[in-house]
Enzyme design. Structure first.
Site, PDB file in Angstrom:
ATOM      1  N   HIS A  35      89.150 -14.017 -10.979  1.00  0.00           N
ATOM      2  CA  HIS A  35      89.888 -15.229 -10.592  1.00  0.00           C
ATOM      3  C   HIS A  35      91.372 -15.031 -10.283  1.00  0.00           C
ATOM      4  O   HIS A  35      92.227 -15.744 -10.803  1.00  0.00           O
ATOM      5  CB  HIS A  35      89.752 -16.282 -11.696  1.00  0.00           C
ATOM      6  CG  HIS A  35      88.490 -17.073 -11.609  1.00  0.00           C
ATOM      7  ND1 HIS A  35      88.131 -17.800 -10.488  1.00  0.00           N
ATOM      8  CD2 HIS A  35      87.507 -17.261 -12.506  1.00  0.00           C
ATOM      9  CE1 HIS A  35      86.972 -18.396 -10.713  1.00  0.00           C
ATOM     10  NE2 HIS A  35      86.567 -18.080 -11.923  1.00  0.00           N
ATOM     11  N   ARG A  44      78.183 -29.413 -17.264  1.00  0.00           N
ATOM     12  CA  ARG A  44      79.299 -29.391 -16.327  1.00  0.00           C
ATOM     13  C   ARG A  44      79.077 -30.389 -15.202  1.00  0.00           C
ATOM     14  O   ARG A  44      79.958 -30.635 -14.390  1.00  0.00           O
ATOM     15  CB  ARG A  44      79.538 -27.985 -15.781  1.00  0.00           C
ATOM     16  CG  ARG A  44      78.529 -27.507 -14.792  1.00  0.00           C
ATOM     17  CD  ARG A  44      78.966 -26.188 -14.137  1.00  0.00           C
ATOM     18  NE  ARG A  44      78.858 -25.063 -15.050  1.00  0.00           N
ATOM     19  CZ  ARG A  44      79.714 -24.045 -15.054  1.00  0.00           C
ATOM     20  NH1 ARG A  44      80.732 -24.041 -14.232  1.00  0.00           N
ATOM     21  NH2 ARG A  44      79.557 -23.036 -15.880  1.00  0.00           N
ATOM     22  N   ASP A 100      84.171 -12.612 -14.175  1.00  0.00           N
ATOM     23  CA  ASP A 100      85.150 -13.329 -13.346  1.00  0.00           C
ATOM     24  C   ASP A 100      86.547 -12.712 -13.493  1.00  0.00           C
ATOM     25  O   ASP A 100      86.997 -12.426 -14.599  1.00  0.00           O
ATOM     26  CB  ASP A 100      85.240 -14.794 -13.780  1.00  0.00           C
ATOM     27  CG  ASP A 100      83.909 -15.528 -13.716  1.00  0.00           C
ATOM     28  OD1 ASP A 100      82.876 -14.933 -14.066  1.00  0.00           O
ATOM     29  OD2 ASP A 100      83.908 -16.708 -13.338  1.00  0.00           O
ATOM     30  N   ASP A 129      90.429 -17.596  -6.350  1.00  0.00           N
ATOM     31  CA  ASP A 129      90.709 -18.959  -6.815  1.00  0.00           C
ATOM     32  C   ASP A 129      91.315 -18.940  -8.217  1.00  0.00           C
ATOM     33  O   ASP A 129      91.187 -17.991  -8.971  1.00  0.00           O
ATOM     34  CB  ASP A 129      89.464 -19.852  -6.803  1.00  0.00           C
ATOM     35  CG  ASP A 129      89.094 -20.339  -5.415  1.00  0.00           C
ATOM     36  OD1 ASP A 129      89.985 -20.343  -4.539  1.00  0.00           O
ATOM     37  OD2 ASP A 129      87.929 -20.712  -5.207  1.00  0.00           O
ATOM     38  N   ARG A 130      91.978 -20.073  -8.535  1.00  0.00           N
ATOM     39  CA  ARG A 130      92.638 -20.295  -9.831  1.00  0.00           C
ATOM     40  C   ARG A 130      93.906 -19.462  -9.977  1.00  0.00           C
ATOM     41  O   ARG A 130      94.990 -19.985  -9.940  1.00  0.00           O
ATOM     42  CB  ARG A 130      91.677 -20.032 -10.998  1.00  0.00           C
ATOM     43  CG  ARG A 130      90.475 -20.953 -11.034  1.00  0.00           C
ATOM     44  CD  ARG A 130      90.877 -22.356 -11.381  1.00  0.00           C
ATOM     45  NE  ARG A 130      89.730 -23.185 -11.743  1.00  0.00           N
ATOM     46  CZ  ARG A 130      89.831 -24.435 -12.173  1.00  0.00           C
ATOM     47  NH1 ARG A 130      91.013 -24.983 -12.317  1.00  0.00           N
ATOM     48  NH2 ARG A 130      88.771 -25.120 -12.469  1.00  0.00           N
ATOM     49  N   ASP A 186      83.318 -14.303  -8.466  1.00  0.00           N
ATOM     50  CA  ASP A 186      84.522 -15.081  -8.771  1.00  0.00           C
ATOM     51  C   ASP A 186      85.750 -14.189  -8.825  1.00  0.00           C
ATOM     52  O   ASP A 186      86.483 -14.131  -9.814  1.00  0.00           O
ATOM     53  CB  ASP A 186      84.360 -15.883 -10.066  1.00  0.00           C
ATOM     54  CG  ASP A 186      83.584 -17.171  -9.831  1.00  0.00           C
ATOM     55  OD1 ASP A 186      82.984 -17.321  -8.752  1.00  0.00           O
ATOM     56  OD2 ASP A 186      83.575 -18.028 -10.731  1.00  0.00           O
ATOM     57  N   ASN A 234      80.238 -18.198  -7.390  1.00  0.00           N
ATOM     58  CA  ASN A 234      80.302 -19.545  -6.828  1.00  0.00           C
ATOM     59  C   ASN A 234      81.671 -19.864  -6.236  1.00  0.00           C
ATOM     60  O   ASN A 234      81.817 -20.826  -5.481  1.00  0.00           O
ATOM     61  CB  ASN A 234      79.929 -20.596  -7.876  1.00  0.00           C
ATOM     62  CG  ASN A 234      80.881 -20.600  -9.045  1.00  0.00           C
ATOM     63  OD1 ASN A 234      81.066 -19.592  -9.714  1.00  0.00           O
ATOM     64  ND2 ASN A 234      81.502 -21.737  -9.320  1.00  0.00           N
ATOM     65  N   HIS A 235      82.688 -19.054  -6.535  1.00  0.00           N
ATOM     66  CA  HIS A 235      83.990 -19.256  -5.917  1.00  0.00           C
ATOM     67  C   HIS A 235      84.156 -18.475  -4.620  1.00  0.00           C
ATOM     68  O   HIS A 235      85.176 -18.625  -3.951  1.00  0.00           O
ATOM     69  CB  HIS A 235      85.114 -18.905  -6.889  1.00  0.00           C
ATOM     70  CG  HIS A 235      85.459 -20.022  -7.814  1.00  0.00           C
ATOM     71  ND1 HIS A 235      86.448 -20.927  -7.544  1.00  0.00           N
ATOM     72  CD2 HIS A 235      84.911 -20.402  -8.996  1.00  0.00           C
ATOM     73  CE1 HIS A 235      86.522 -21.818  -8.536  1.00  0.00           C
ATOM     74  NE2 HIS A 235      85.602 -21.514  -9.419  1.00  0.00           N
ATOM     75  N   HIS A 264      80.446 -16.451 -15.045  1.00  0.00           N
ATOM     76  CA  HIS A 264      80.469 -17.871 -14.684  1.00  0.00           C
ATOM     77  C   HIS A 264      81.086 -18.802 -15.715  1.00  0.00           C
ATOM     78  O   HIS A 264      81.424 -19.923 -15.394  1.00  0.00           O
ATOM     79  CB  HIS A 264      79.029 -18.303 -14.361  1.00  0.00           C
ATOM     80  CG  HIS A 264      78.879 -19.628 -13.692  1.00  0.00           C
ATOM     81  ND1 HIS A 264      79.697 -20.053 -12.678  1.00  0.00           N
ATOM     82  CD2 HIS A 264      77.976 -20.631 -13.883  1.00  0.00           C
ATOM     83  CE1 HIS A 264      79.295 -21.253 -12.270  1.00  0.00           C
ATOM     84  NE2 HIS A 264      78.269 -21.625 -12.981  1.00  0.00           N
ATOM     85  N   HIS A 323      75.765 -13.758 -11.037  1.00  0.00           N
ATOM     86  CA  HIS A 323      76.926 -14.526 -11.468  1.00  0.00           C
ATOM     87  C   HIS A 323      76.561 -15.673 -12.399  1.00  0.00           C
ATOM     88  O   HIS A 323      77.133 -15.814 -13.484  1.00  0.00           O
ATOM     89  CB  HIS A 323      77.695 -15.061 -10.263  1.00  0.00           C
ATOM     90  CG  HIS A 323      78.941 -15.790 -10.655  1.00  0.00           C
ATOM     91  ND1 HIS A 323      80.044 -15.138 -11.163  1.00  0.00           N
ATOM     92  CD2 HIS A 323      79.247 -17.112 -10.661  1.00  0.00           C
ATOM     93  CE1 HIS A 323      80.979 -16.028 -11.459  1.00  0.00           C
ATOM     94  NE2 HIS A 323      80.532 -17.228 -11.153  1.00  0.00           N
TER      95      HIS A 323
END
Length: 581
Positions: free
Chosen positions: A303, A484, A301, A333-334, A330, A362-363, A511, A434
């Site tokens: 991000h 989660r 990731d 995002d963030r 990923d 997943n993002h 992930h 991922h």
């Protein structure tokens, strides 16, 4: 909106960090499920084991007679847990709150504090359970309702979060944070419903629409928006022709981004459409062989942490004929430089399509982007049509890459040799994905994964794509619900069976945050790599990457964060600014 154009004239160059021996798995707020959530509810747990004792947490005697000594000891432990939480050691704080709960299970604050720690570790399902217990013990506990609502929202269940926020506000009517979070959540629900309604009936794809705009001359190159030091791709004499990448352009673009430079919309479209032309031809499972003398790096990731990506590329070297790179999802995002990150990775794919491989994370999904910043950032920097173009191309990204060595292993034992599983021809190969392998059932073949119909599709609530983007390893054998609150957990026995059935040496996935950037789990058959050091400017973790040699040997590496301009994570999202109460 914060201005993201601030720059650092020369970020401090990072150096590879000494590899720590710990494989601690520390997962602060990261991956939240798309909407609607692929939540594994209790009625769907048939045939799944939660571990050797069937419990995710030690059983608590709620009928325990609590003595004064128990209360005193529990409060002392709570004090230590609070210090651990303040020091961002959330694993320790959970353990200590658990000890306090065992001594005095009737104190609601212990349960709520543990819920906060679990939320920091992305264990939102477990956090909801703990907050619910706090509410059972104290129905007037405003913070417990708020905490449960925040975790419901974090797994994108806004309709479940609203009643909790309303109750919290009823109990604490002067609390501005609760009021604003309630209003933002209601606004999110209305927006989702509105966008569903207006999207019905759209026939023309966004890629086709953008190509039509280019052909009609409606997306001309506007050099007034270009930074002075940013070179351009090769531009054909036909003003409506397609651009071609060059190494000088990609390198110059990245250097310009480092200084806060902006890219013209037409150039961004050419990069995105160029990648679309490439990935749409790839299968959902991409096969790669590392030739003799070459290496392949696996990056987890990223991000939107562009300055750390810039530093990472200086450590691993850019892709080349002898250096392959798999970016394992990923990208966005963030962090608040997701545009710069994804265009960097896409530009390298455009330039070197047979050396750079992009797995979907997943993002790379529209619902995640709506909440966690990328949609707002893309629209702010490059406009709504560019965001829609990204969203469509994200659905075209492959789901996994199978990397095979071309040379026989140099050894079959040692700390960096993940398992004795070697192909019948004496070679090693790695399944890079991922989240993890599809694990709700046995017997899924690589051929099935290769043929997944992904184009234009979101992960949904179940199925192979959802599992590959959302599963997490668990220490207990068998299958279980993820802490989660979404998807599945898979144990070491599930990993081994997957590797044996598919003749894969090991799984490499991302992930989840790992404190040391890389972690080797499941008896060496499952590696997690996470490449965001000091994730979201708050977790203090190292980043990592994994090098695969031409003989299939693995070498993990770690690196530290570097400075960046003073822009906070998720600067382009107004959804979760108040969620730290």
């Amino acid at each position: 909106m914060s201005d993201s154009s601030g720059s650092l004239s020369s970020p401090s160059p990072g150096v590879e960090s000494p590899l720590a021996s710990s494989s601690s798995s520390w997962a602060p707020e990261d991956d939240i499920t798309p909407f609607p959530s692929p939540v594994l509810s209790a009625q769907h747990l048939a045939g799944l084991s939660l571990g050797m004792d069937g419990e995710l947490e030690p059983e608590v005697d709620m009928e325990k007679i609590v003595t004064d000594k128990d209360r005193e000891m529990a409060l002392e432990i709570k004090g230590r847990a609070n210090k651990a939480f303040a020091g961002k050691d959330f694993t320790l704080s959970i353990d200590l709150y658990t000890e306090a709960i065992a001594l005095n299970p009737k104190d609601a604050t212990f349960w709520n504090n543990r819920a906060m720690s679990k939320a920091k570790m992305e264990e939102h399902g477990a956090a909801i359970a703990d907050a619910s217990r706090a509410i059972d013990l104290n129905p007037s506990y405003a913070k417990a309702y708020y905490r449960r609502g925040v975790s419901q929202l974090a797994i994108l269940r806004p309709s479940d979060a609203v009643p909790d926020f309303k109750k919290a506000l009823e109990l604490d009517p002067s609390n501005r944070a609760i009021r604003e979070q309630l209003q933002a959540t209601i606004k999110l629900m209305r927006r989702i419903e509105f966008e569903k309604a207006i999207s019905t009936g759209e026939a023309e794809s966004i890629t086709a629409k953008c190509l039509s705009l280019i052909a009609s001359g409606s997306c001309i190159l506007d050099t007034s928006s270009k930074s002075a030091d940013m070179p351009l791709p090769t531009i054909p004499s036909d003003p409506n022709g397609r651009y071609e990448p060059t190494e000088a352009f990609v390198t110059g673009m990245i250097e310009s981004f480092k200084s806060g430079g902006k890219i013209p919309k037409r150039v961004a479209w050419e990069i995105i459409l160029g990648v679309y032309d490439l990935v749409v031809k790839e299968k959902s499972l991409v096969y790669v062989t590392i030739p003799k003398g070459a290496t392949c790096d696996v990056v987890g990731d990223t991000h939107g942490q562009f300055y750390d990506v810039y530093n990472l590329l200086s450590l691993i070297r850019p892709p080349s004929d002898t250096h392959y790179i798999v970016f394992n999802g990923d990208f966005v995002d963030r962090g608040s430089w997701s545009i710069e990150v994804v265009l960097t990775l896409f530009a390298y794919k455009w330039l070197l399509p047979d050396r750079v491989f992009l797995n979907r994370g997943n993002h790379e999904t529209s619902d995640m982007n709506k909440v966690y910043g990328f949609e707002g950032e893309a629209k702010n920097k490059l406009g709504e049509m560019t965001y829609k173009l990204f969203a469509e191309v994200f659905t075209s990204l492959p789901l996994a890459t199978l990397v095979t060595a071309s040379q026989t292993p140099t050894s079959t034992t040692g700390p960096n040799v993940p398992s004795p599983l070697i192909l019948s021809n004496g070679l090693k190969r790695y399944f890079i994905v991922h989240g993890g392998p599809p694990c709700s059932k046995d017997g899924v073949s690589l051929d099935e994964i290769e043929k997944i119909q992904r184009l234009g599709q979101q992960p949904g609530q179940s199925g192979l794509m959802c599992e590959m983007l959302w599963t997490d390893p668990q220490p207990q054998p068998g299958r279980g619900p993820s802490k989660r609150g979404v998807g599945l957990g898979f144990g070491p026995d599930i990993t081994r069976k997957w590797c044996e059935d598919t003749s894969v040496t090991a799984v490499i996935r991302s992930h989840e945050v790992r404190q040391n950037g890389v972690a080797c789990e499941h008896n060496g058959l499952c590696w997690t790599v996470f490449s965001c050091p000091n994730y979201c400017d708050s977790t203090g973790n190292q980043g990592g990457w994994i090098t695969i040699s031409d003989s299939g040997d693995l070498t993990p590496h770690t690196f530290d964060a570097v400075p960046h301009p003073d822009v906070k994570p998720m600067a382009y999202s107004n959804m979760f600014g108040m969620m730290g109460m």
